[in-house]
Motif scaffolding. Structure first.
Motif, PDB file in Angstrom:
ATOM      1  N   ILE A  43      50.222 -40.430   8.054  1.00 28.51           N
ATOM      2  CA  ILE A  43      48.904 -39.963   7.654  1.00 28.51           C
ATOM      3  C   ILE A  43      47.788 -40.834   8.225  1.00 28.51           C
ATOM      4  CG2 ILE A  43      48.912 -41.263   5.497  1.00 28.51           C
ATOM      5  CD1 ILE A  43      47.337 -37.796   6.164  1.00 28.51           C
ATOM      6  N   ASP A  44      48.024 -42.154   8.346  1.00 26.56           N
ATOM      7  CA  ASP A  44      46.984 -43.023   8.880  1.00 26.56           C
ATOM      8  C   ASP A  44      46.693 -42.698  10.345  1.00 26.56           C
ATOM      9  OD1 ASP A  44      49.579 -43.998   9.470  1.00 26.56           O
ATOM     10  OD2 ASP A  44      48.785 -45.989   9.923  1.00 26.56           O
ATOM     11  N   GLU A  45      47.751 -42.371  11.107  1.00 25.00           N
ATOM     12  CA  GLU A  45      47.556 -42.001  12.508  1.00 25.00           C
ATOM     13  C   GLU A  45      46.886 -40.634  12.613  1.00 25.00           C
ATOM     14  OE1 GLU A  45      51.195 -44.487  14.635  1.00 25.00           O
ATOM     15  OE2 GLU A  45      51.403 -42.310  14.358  1.00 25.00           O
ATOM     16  N   ALA A  46      47.250 -39.721  11.711  1.00 22.88           N
ATOM     17  CA  ALA A  46      46.623 -38.392  11.708  1.00 22.88           C
ATOM     18  C   ALA A  46      45.128 -38.506  11.409  1.00 22.88           C
ATOM     19  CB  ALA A  46      47.301 -37.494  10.676  1.00 22.88           C
ATOM     20  N   GLU A  47      44.769 -39.358  10.462  1.00 28.62           N
ATOM     21  CA  GLU A  47      43.359 -39.565  10.123  1.00 28.62           C
ATOM     22  C   GLU A  47      42.607 -40.168  11.306  1.00 28.62           C
ATOM     23  OE1 GLU A  47      41.708 -38.689   7.574  1.00 28.62           O
ATOM     24  OE2 GLU A  47      43.083 -38.366   5.904  1.00 28.62           O
ATOM     25  N   GLU A  48      43.248 -41.107  11.996  1.00 29.56           N
ATOM     26  CA  GLU A  48      42.614 -41.758  13.153  1.00 29.56           C
ATOM     27  C   GLU A  48      42.327 -40.738  14.255  1.00 29.56           C
ATOM     28  OE1 GLU A  48      43.586 -45.250  16.482  1.00 29.56           O
ATOM     29  OE2 GLU A  48      44.778 -45.111  14.627  1.00 29.56           O
ATOM     30  N   VAL A  49      43.320 -39.909  14.567  1.00 26.51           N
ATOM     31  CA  VAL A  49      43.138 -38.911  15.624  1.00 26.51           C
ATOM     32  C   VAL A  49      42.118 -37.853  15.203  1.00 26.51           C
ATOM     33  CG1 VAL A  49      44.260 -37.127  17.013  1.00 26.51           C
ATOM     34  CG2 VAL A  49      45.436 -39.286  16.574  1.00 26.51           C
ATOM     35  N   THR A  50      42.133 -37.477  13.931  1.00 26.06           N
ATOM     36  CA  THR A  50      41.164 -36.494  13.436  1.00 26.06           C
ATOM     37  C   THR A  50      39.739 -36.994  13.639  1.00 26.06           C
ATOM     38  OG1 THR A  50      42.713 -35.671  11.765  1.00 26.06           O
ATOM     39  CG2 THR A  50      40.385 -35.203  11.408  1.00 26.06           C
ATOM     40  N   ALA A  51      39.507 -38.256  13.333  1.00 28.91           N
ATOM     41  CA  ALA A  51      38.173 -38.836  13.528  1.00 28.91           C
ATOM     42  C   ALA A  51      37.787 -38.819  14.995  1.00 28.91           C
ATOM     43  CB  ALA A  51      38.144 -40.262  12.983  1.00 28.91           C
ATOM     44  N   ILE A  52      38.742 -39.120  15.873  1.00 26.53           N
ATOM     45  CA  ILE A  52      38.476 -39.113  17.318  1.00 26.53           C
ATOM     46  C   ILE A  52      38.125 -37.707  17.780  1.00 26.53           C
ATOM     47  CG2 ILE A  52      39.535 -39.413  19.591  1.00 26.53           C
ATOM     48  CD1 ILE A  52      41.229 -41.666  18.348  1.00 26.53           C
ATOM     49  N   VAL A  53      38.854 -36.706  17.257  1.00 24.21           N
ATOM     50  CA  VAL A  53      38.600 -35.309  17.631  1.00 24.21           C
ATOM     51  C   VAL A  53      37.156 -34.928  17.297  1.00 24.21           C
ATOM     52  CG1 VAL A  53      39.121 -32.907  17.043  1.00 24.21           C
ATOM     53  CG2 VAL A  53      40.982 -34.522  17.469  1.00 24.21           C
ATOM     54  N   PHE A  54      36.708 -35.264  16.093  1.00 26.23           N
ATOM     55  CA  PHE A  54      35.363 -34.848  15.700  1.00 26.23           C
ATOM     56  C   PHE A  54      34.271 -35.652  16.401  1.00 26.23           C
ATOM     57  CE2 PHE A  54      37.725 -32.639  12.461  1.00 26.23           C
ATOM     58  CZ  PHE A  54      37.005 -31.461  12.353  1.00 26.23           C
ATOM     59  N   GLU A  55      34.567 -36.870  16.783  1.00 34.44           N
ATOM     60  CA  GLU A  55      33.614 -37.621  17.608  1.00 34.44           C
ATOM     61  C   GLU A  55      33.428 -36.926  18.947  1.00 34.44           C
ATOM     62  OE1 GLU A  55      35.014 -41.602  17.943  1.00 34.44           O
ATOM     63  OE2 GLU A  55      34.706 -42.077  15.816  1.00 34.44           O
ATOM     64  N   ARG A  56      34.545 -36.460  19.529  1.00 30.76           N
ATOM     65  CA  ARG A  56      34.472 -35.774  20.814  1.00 30.76           C
ATOM     66  C   ARG A  56      33.758 -34.430  20.679  1.00 30.76           C
ATOM     67  NH1 ARG A  56      38.210 -35.270  25.923  1.00 30.76           N
ATOM     68  NH2 ARG A  56      38.091 -37.504  25.650  1.00 30.76           N
ATOM     69  N   VAL A  57      34.077 -33.697  19.612  1.00 29.65           N
ATOM     70  CA  VAL A  57      33.416 -32.408  19.377  1.00 29.65           C
ATOM     71  C   VAL A  57      31.917 -32.610  19.213  1.00 29.65           C
ATOM     72  CG1 VAL A  57      33.135 -30.509  17.723  1.00 29.65           C
ATOM     73  CG2 VAL A  57      35.427 -31.262  18.383  1.00 29.65           C
ATOM     74  N   PHE A  58      31.527 -33.635  18.444  1.00 27.03           N
ATOM     75  CA  PHE A  58      30.111 -33.917  18.213  1.00 27.03           C
ATOM     76  C   PHE A  58      29.392 -34.211  19.529  1.00 27.03           C
ATOM     77  CE2 PHE A  58      26.580 -36.780  17.237  1.00 27.03           C
ATOM     78  CZ  PHE A  58      25.930 -36.060  16.240  1.00 27.03           C
ATOM     79  N   ARG A  59      30.038 -35.000  20.403  1.00 22.93           N
ATOM     80  CA  ARG A  59      29.407 -35.335  21.686  1.00 22.93           C
ATOM     81  C   ARG A  59      29.357 -34.133  22.634  1.00 22.93           C
ATOM     82  NH1 ARG A  59      32.826 -39.909  21.360  1.00 22.93           N
ATOM     83  NH2 ARG A  59      34.139 -39.014  22.992  1.00 22.93           N
ATOM     84  N   SER A  60      30.370 -33.278  22.566  1.00 22.22           N
ATOM     85  CA  SER A  60      30.487 -32.171  23.525  1.00 22.22           C
ATOM     86  C   SER A  60      29.785 -30.900  23.082  1.00 22.22           C
ATOM     87  CB  SER A  60      31.967 -31.850  23.765  1.00 22.22           C
ATOM     88  OG  SER A  60      32.680 -32.980  24.199  1.00 22.22           O
ATOM     89  N   LEU A  61      29.495 -30.771  21.796  1.00 20.58           N
ATOM     90  CA  LEU A  61      28.961 -29.522  21.266  1.00 20.58           C
ATOM     91  C   LEU A  61      27.669 -29.062  21.934  1.00 20.58           C
ATOM     92  CD1 LEU A  61      29.740 -27.400  19.211  1.00 20.58           C
ATOM     93  CD2 LEU A  61      28.384 -28.621  17.507  1.00 20.58           C
ATOM     94  N   PRO A  62      26.718 -29.960  22.231  1.00 17.08           N
ATOM     95  CA  PRO A  62      25.487 -29.486  22.873  1.00 17.08           C
ATOM     96  C   PRO A  62      25.739 -28.803  24.220  1.00 17.08           C
ATOM     97  CG  PRO A  62      25.170 -31.678  21.974  1.00 17.08           C
ATOM     98  CD  PRO A  62      26.645 -31.394  21.883  1.00 17.08           C
ATOM     99  N   ARG A  63      26.833 -29.154  24.892  1.00 11.25           N
ATOM    100  CA  ARG A  63      27.126 -28.568  26.213  1.00 11.25           C
ATOM    101  C   ARG A  63      28.065 -27.365  26.122  1.00 11.25           C
ATOM    102  NH1 ARG A  63      28.046 -33.972  26.742  1.00 11.25           N
ATOM    103  NH2 ARG A  63      30.296 -33.654  26.962  1.00 11.25           N
ATOM    104  N   PHE A  64      28.592 -27.099  24.915  1.00 11.03           N
ATOM    105  CA  PHE A  64      29.559 -26.006  24.776  1.00 11.03           C
ATOM    106  C   PHE A  64      28.861 -24.659  24.939  1.00 11.03           C
ATOM    107  CE2 PHE A  64      31.705 -22.774  22.223  1.00 11.03           C
ATOM    108  CZ  PHE A  64      32.991 -22.850  22.727  1.00 11.03           C
ATOM    109  N   ARG A  65      29.450 -23.779  25.737  1.00 12.29           N
ATOM    110  CA  ARG A  65      28.929 -22.433  25.932  1.00 12.29           C
ATOM    111  C   ARG A  65      30.017 -21.442  25.597  1.00 12.29           C
ATOM    112  NH1 ARG A  65      25.354 -25.015  25.500  1.00 12.29           N
ATOM    113  NH2 ARG A  65      23.505 -25.353  26.803  1.00 12.29           N
ATOM    114  N   TYR A  66      29.729 -20.569  24.649  1.00  9.79           N
ATOM    115  CA  TYR A  66      30.731 -19.602  24.195  1.00  9.79           C
ATOM    116  C   TYR A  66      30.977 -18.543  25.262  1.00  9.79           C
ATOM    117  CZ  TYR A  66      32.978 -15.964  21.435  1.00  9.79           C
ATOM    118  OH  TYR A  66      33.850 -15.017  20.973  1.00  9.79           O
ATOM    119  N   ASP A  67      32.238 -18.368  25.621  1.00 13.20           N
ATOM    120  CA  ASP A  67      32.645 -17.365  26.588  1.00 13.20           C
ATOM    121  C   ASP A  67      33.909 -16.694  26.063  1.00 13.20           C
ATOM    122  OD1 ASP A  67      33.457 -15.802  28.673  1.00 13.20           O
ATOM    123  OD2 ASP A  67      33.426 -17.369  30.192  1.00 13.20           O
TER     124      ASP A  67
END
Length: 205
Positions: A43-67
């Motif tokens: 669970i500790d590793e899952a929590e760590e990766v989950t946080a990394i995922v949302f950091e990446r999503v947060f940084r990438s979201l302004p450039r995301f274009r729905y297709d």
């Protein structure tokens, strides 16, 4: 799409930005964490990766274009999640510290989109149930769950709980109607929620 557009608005144009992020996290945090936990086991590793995922999503979201031809927004998050799991496992393996979970080949097996849909829908159903529970009486919710959990007929539940069958029927239909309203406001990742809300409570009556 409405939530995505609201999240991409600039701060000065989006007075409800914090509320929009709370809604986003409610929809996606649990399925991402569950997706990670089932592959990493710890669970500790899952929590760590989950946080990394949302950091990446947060940084990438302004450039995301729905297709639509390239896939859904949820599929994009699912792909980021799978990529981060693989990156995390590779890093642990190189350091000689990977001590559990799936191997890379197992993580890569199957269709990431299909697996992600299952995780996402499971979370949507839980959200729908929790929101509906707050809008109905404790008695109605108790009677509804008694028919739902074991797929029992109202007559069976009435006999077990010592109430009149009409009370169980009414609770069943009131809660189901509320659920339909809640579900219509949730994003539909696949047809399962639409089919479920259409059929229930007509089955097993």
């Amino acid at each position: 799409m409405s939530l995505l557009l609201r999240l991409q608005e600039k701060d000065e144009e989006n007075p409800n930005r914090d509320a929009n992020w709370v809604e986003f996290l409610e929809l996606y945090w649990t399925p991402v964490r569950r997706f990670c936990h089932r592959r990493l086991k710890r669970i500790d590793e899952a929590e760590e990766v989950t946080a990394i995922v949302f950091e990446r999503v947060f940084r990438s979201l302004p450039r995301f274009r729905y297709d639509p031809e390239r896939g859904r927004f949820g599929g994009w998050i699912g792909q980021i999640t799978r990529n981060e799991i693989i990156r995390f496992v590779h890093k642990k393996q190189r350091a000689g510290r990977f001590d559990g979970g799936m191997e890379i080949a197992e993580i890569m097996e199957g269709t990431a989109e299909g697996v992600w849909v299952d995780e996402f829908n499971e979370n949507l159903i839980q959200i729908a149930f929790e929101r509906t529970r707050k809008e109905v009486s404790p008695e109605y919710w108790r009677l509804f769950l008694a028919t739902w959990k074991n797929d029992k007929k109202p007559g069976e539940v009435a006999k077990e709980l010592g109430v009149h069958p009409s009370r169980v029927h009414k609770a069943r239909f009131v809660v189901s109607a509320k659920l339909r309203i809640v579900i219509k406001k949730l994003p539909k990742k696949s047809r399962c929620l639409a089919i479920w809300s259409k059929e229930w409570p007509l089955r097993s009556t």
